[in-house]
Enzyme design. Structure first.
Site, short mmCIF file in Angstrom:
data_model
loop_
_atom_site.label_atom_id
_atom_site.label_comp_id
_atom_site.label_asym_id
_atom_site.label_seq_id
_atom_site.Cartn_x
_atom_site.Cartn_y
_atom_site.Cartn_z
N ASP A 107 -3.01 12.63 -22.75
CA ASP A 107 -2.88 12.77 -24.20
C ASP A 107 -2.53 11.41 -24.83
O ASP A 107 -1.76 10.64 -24.25
CB ASP A 107 -1.72 13.76 -24.42
N HIS A 108 -3.09 11.11 -25.99
CA HIS A 108 -2.72 9.90 -26.76
C HIS A 108 -2.77 8.61 -25.95
O HIS A 108 -1.84 7.80 -25.98
CB HIS A 108 -1.31 10.05 -27.35
N HIS A 164 3.32 15.89 -35.93
CA HIS A 164 3.98 15.89 -34.62
C HIS A 164 5.47 16.14 -34.81
O HIS A 164 6.07 15.61 -35.75
CB HIS A 164 3.83 14.52 -33.94
N GLY A 165 6.06 16.91 -33.93
CA GLY A 165 7.51 17.13 -33.99
C GLY A 165 7.86 18.22 -34.98
O GLY A 165 7.06 19.11 -35.25
N HIS A 179 -3.23 19.00 -33.12
CA HIS A 179 -1.98 18.45 -32.57
C HIS A 179 -0.83 18.96 -33.44
O HIS A 179 -1.05 19.42 -34.57
CB HIS A 179 -2.02 16.92 -32.61
N SER A 206 3.63 22.86 -32.55
CA SER A 206 4.97 23.44 -32.51
C SER A 206 5.40 23.82 -33.91
O SER A 206 5.21 23.03 -34.85
CB SER A 206 5.99 22.43 -31.96
N VAL A 252 1.00 21.53 -27.80
CA VAL A 252 2.41 21.88 -27.96
C VAL A 252 3.27 20.99 -27.07
O VAL A 252 3.06 20.94 -25.86
CB VAL A 252 2.66 23.36 -27.55
N THR A 288 6.89 19.69 -28.65
CA THR A 288 8.27 19.82 -29.13
C THR A 288 8.94 21.13 -28.71
O THR A 288 10.07 21.14 -28.21
CB THR A 288 8.29 19.70 -30.68
P1 13P Z 1 4.34 18.87 -31.13
O1 13P Z 1 5.33 17.98 -30.43
O2 13P Z 1 4.54 18.89 -32.58
O3 13P Z 1 4.25 20.20 -30.50
O4 13P Z 1 2.91 18.18 -30.94
C1 13P Z 1 2.40 18.03 -29.66
C2 13P Z 1 1.13 17.28 -29.64
O5 13P Z 1 0.41 17.23 -30.61
C3 13P Z 1 0.76 16.63 -28.38
O6 13P Z 1 -0.37 15.87 -28.48
#
Ligand code: 13P
Length: 277
Positions: A80-81, A178-179, A206, A209, A229, A231
């Site tokens: 990821d990323h 994110h988060g 993305h 959460s 997911v 967070t």
């Molecule tokens: P969250 O941490 O908001 O769940 O996002 C996770 C994410 O997008 C991982 O790539």
């Protein structure tokens, strides 16, 4: 059994459901995700962020691959990323096939170039590529993108981005973060429907959460096939640890098991959420 992300997403499409991509950091995370998927008898994607790889490196990838091989349900392992070509090459050398080259920090042309460069190498090795158009705000693993720097996905750029980069799935920015959501999540569904009209490749959300059931269902109706997911899983892990401390647990196996149980509960509830339109 080990599976490719494209097979898993094809399965999701055939069942009219979405798939969870869950970020893990260690053995407990991998075990919780696979146990949750086995409980629900559904394929799943295990994801690792560069920050967790910096720490766990090849042993973490090896553990995830072996756990996927041994699982009763199809499991793909996804990086990821990824922000450098070197990490893509390392992952390929190690036998991984699914990547998200993240060029969202660049301007549009820079994003296209970085994503296309990574995609060429990944595809030469028959891998799967997720790209992001736009820029998500929020915090993940120590990286924070401030709100004012975020960019929503422009539906008018989608056709060019998908064809120029040759990606297999598109991560969208439609108000997701994110988060933690600092206020009630509000997604731009009109934009999401326009993105869906512009391309047929699977769409990824993305920052899944904290999204309530009604938003998740609307996202699936609007064409989201994969939710990421992180967070909520991390929070569950930490909750497990703090309950273990409160209960005065002293043997590590019990502490680890409690963390796995807490994370597995999140995985199961997300899988159920993603199967319901
Ligand atoms: P969250 O941490 O908001 O769940 O996002 C996770 C994410 O997008 C991982 O790539």
């Amino acid at each position: 059994m080990f599976a490719t992300s494209s097979d898993i997403l094809k399965w999701a499409d055939s069942q009219h459901v979405a798939i969870g991509g869950f970020n893990v950091y260690n053995f407990e995370g991998i075990k919780a995700v696979i146990e949750g998927a086995e409980e629900e008898e559904t394929p799943i994607i295990i994801q690792m962020h560069p920050a967790s790889l910096q720490r766990g490196a090849k042993p973490l990838m090896a553990m995830a691959l072996e756990a996927a091989n041994l699982s009763k349900v199809p499991v793909s392992i996804h990086l990821d990323h990824v922000d450098s070509l070197e990490v893509v090459k390392e992952g390929i050398d190690f036998g991984l096939q699914s990547f998200m080259p993240d060029g969202s920090i660049h301007n549009y042309q820079g994003n296209v170039e970085f994503t296309r460069l990574c995609a060429r190498i990944i595809k030469d090795n028959e891998g799967f590529v997720e790209g992001e158009l736009g820029r998500l705000s929020g915090t993940e693993d120590g990286t924070t993108i401030e709100n004012y720097k975020s960019l929503l996905t422009d539906p008018l750029q989608v056709i060019d981005f998908v064809s120029s980069t040759t990606i297999d799935a598109l991560a969208v920015c439609v108000g997701n973060v994110h988060g933690k959501y600092l206020s009630e999540p509000k997604l731009d569904f009109q934009r999401l429907y326009r993105i869906r009209e512009a391309t047929e490749i699977p769409l990824v959300m993305h920052g899944a959460s904290g999204l309530p059931n009604e938003i998740i269902s609307e996202c699936i109706r609007a064409g989201i096939s994969k939710f990421n997911v992180n967070t909520e899983l991390r929070q569950a892990y930490i909750l497990g640890m703090s309950e273990a401390v409160d209960q005065g647990m002293s043997d590590l196996i019990s502490v680890m098991n409690l963390c796995i149980v807490k994370m597995r509960e999140v995985v199961v509830s997300k899988i159920r959420q993603y199967s319901f339109i």
